[in-house]
Design a protein around this motif. Structure first.
Motif, short mmCIF file in Angstrom:
data_model
loop_
_atom_site.label_atom_id
_atom_site.label_comp_id
_atom_site.label_asym_id
_atom_site.label_seq_id
_atom_site.Cartn_x
_atom_site.Cartn_y
_atom_site.Cartn_z
N HIS A 1 7.70 12.82 3.18
CA HIS A 1 7.14 13.01 4.52
C HIS A 1 6.32 11.79 4.93
O HIS A 1 6.31 11.41 6.11
CB HIS A 1 6.27 14.27 4.55
CG HIS A 1 5.48 14.42 5.81
ND1 HIS A 1 6.05 14.83 6.99
CD2 HIS A 1 4.18 14.20 6.07
CE1 HIS A 1 5.11 14.85 7.93
NE2 HIS A 1 3.97 14.48 7.38
N GLU A 2 5.65 11.18 3.98
CA GLU A 2 4.81 10.03 4.30
C GLU A 2 5.61 8.87 4.86
O GLU A 2 5.14 8.13 5.72
CB GLU A 2 4.03 9.57 3.07
CG GLU A 2 2.94 10.52 2.68
CD GLU A 2 2.08 10.95 3.86
OE1 GLU A 2 1.27 10.14 4.35
OE2 GLU A 2 2.21 12.10 4.30
N LEU A 3 6.82 8.69 4.38
CA LEU A 3 7.65 7.60 4.90
C LEU A 3 7.96 7.84 6.36
O LEU A 3 7.95 6.91 7.17
CB LEU A 3 8.93 7.47 4.07
CG LEU A 3 8.69 7.15 2.59
CD1 LEU A 3 10.01 7.13 1.84
CD2 LEU A 3 7.95 5.84 2.42
N GLU A 4 8.25 9.08 6.72
CA GLU A 4 8.47 9.45 8.13
C GLU A 4 7.19 9.26 8.92
O GLU A 4 7.20 8.71 10.02
CB GLU A 4 8.87 10.92 8.23
CG GLU A 4 10.32 11.20 8.17
CD GLU A 4 10.58 12.69 8.34
OE1 GLU A 4 9.99 13.32 9.25
OE2 GLU A 4 11.38 13.22 7.55
N GLU B 1 16.54 2.17 6.41
CA GLU B 1 17.14 1.10 5.61
C GLU B 1 16.11 0.41 4.69
O GLU B 1 16.49 -0.27 3.75
CB GLU B 1 17.85 0.07 6.48
CG GLU B 1 16.95 -0.70 7.44
CD GLU B 1 16.74 -0.01 8.78
OE1 GLU B 1 16.09 -0.64 9.63
OE2 GLU B 1 17.19 1.13 8.99
N GLN B 2 14.82 0.61 4.94
CA GLN B 2 13.78 0.00 4.11
C GLN B 2 13.33 0.91 2.96
O GLN B 2 12.67 0.46 2.03
CB GLN B 2 12.58 -0.39 4.96
CG GLN B 2 12.86 -1.54 5.90
CD GLN B 2 11.64 -1.90 6.72
OE1 GLN B 2 10.54 -1.40 6.52
NE2 GLN B 2 11.84 -2.79 7.69
N ILE B 3 13.68 2.18 3.02
CA ILE B 3 13.21 3.14 2.02
C ILE B 3 13.68 2.79 0.61
O ILE B 3 12.86 2.79 -0.32
CB ILE B 3 13.60 4.58 2.42
CG1 ILE B 3 12.80 4.98 3.67
CG2 ILE B 3 13.36 5.56 1.28
CD1 ILE B 3 13.20 6.30 4.27
N GLU C 1 0.83 -1.21 0.00
CA GLU C 1 0.00 0.00 0.00
C GLU C 1 0.86 1.26 0.00
O GLU C 1 0.59 2.20 -0.76
CB GLU C 1 -0.94 -0.01 1.20
CG GLU C 1 -2.02 -1.07 1.11
CD GLU C 1 -2.75 -1.34 2.40
OE1 GLU C 1 -3.88 -1.86 2.32
OE2 GLU C 1 -2.20 -1.04 3.50
N LEU C 2 1.91 1.26 0.81
CA LEU C 2 2.83 2.42 0.81
C LEU C 2 3.49 2.59 -0.55
O LEU C 2 3.66 3.71 -1.03
CB LEU C 2 3.88 2.26 1.90
CG LEU C 2 3.43 2.54 3.33
CD1 LEU C 2 4.51 2.14 4.33
CD2 LEU C 2 3.08 4.01 3.49
#
Length: 122
Positions: free
Chosen positions: A35-38, A45-47, A7-8
């Motif tokens: 910003h959504e990842l934060e 490390e997953q980004i 979903e992300l």
């Protein structure tokens, strides 16, 4: 709100399309995009892997994944995409893409102001 990695990735793919809709990428757009990842506490490390998944995701998979979100999540994503669009000034090509994504992903009908307000409150 708990979102899966898939979903992300779908949200990032849609966000990246919004960043590129007007043919220019600005630091303001990228700031909102990431910003959504934060916001969802994605470990640093997953980004890179998440970005690869988003980049390789087929467009129909993105729309299917987004359309399967619940109503609150859809409103949030609608606002998120509107925030990317508004971050450096709203361009007609961005509005057209925003409306297309919202329609194909079966998001609730919202105007940009409503979407931004919902996103900002959540």
């Amino acid at each position: 709100m708990q979102l899966s990695g898939l979903e992300l990735a779908a949200i990032l793919k849609a966000g990246n399309a919004m960043v590129n809709a007007d043919g220019k990428t600005t630091k303001e757009e990228l700031a909102v995009l990431f910003h959504e990842l934060e916001n969802f506490n994605v470990p640093a490390e997953q980004i890179p892997g998440l970005l690869v998944i988003a980049d390789q995701m087929e467009v129909p998979t993105m729309f299917k994944t987004l359309s399967d979100l619940d109503v609150k999540e859809k409103k949030y994503v609608c606002g998120y995409l509107a925030a990317i669009m508004a971050s450096d000034g709203i361009d007609d090509s961005e509005v057209k893409l925003w409306k297309l994504i919202c329609t194909l992903a079966k998001f609730p009908k919202m105007v940009v102001g409503e979407a931004l307000e919902f996103w900002g409150a959540h």
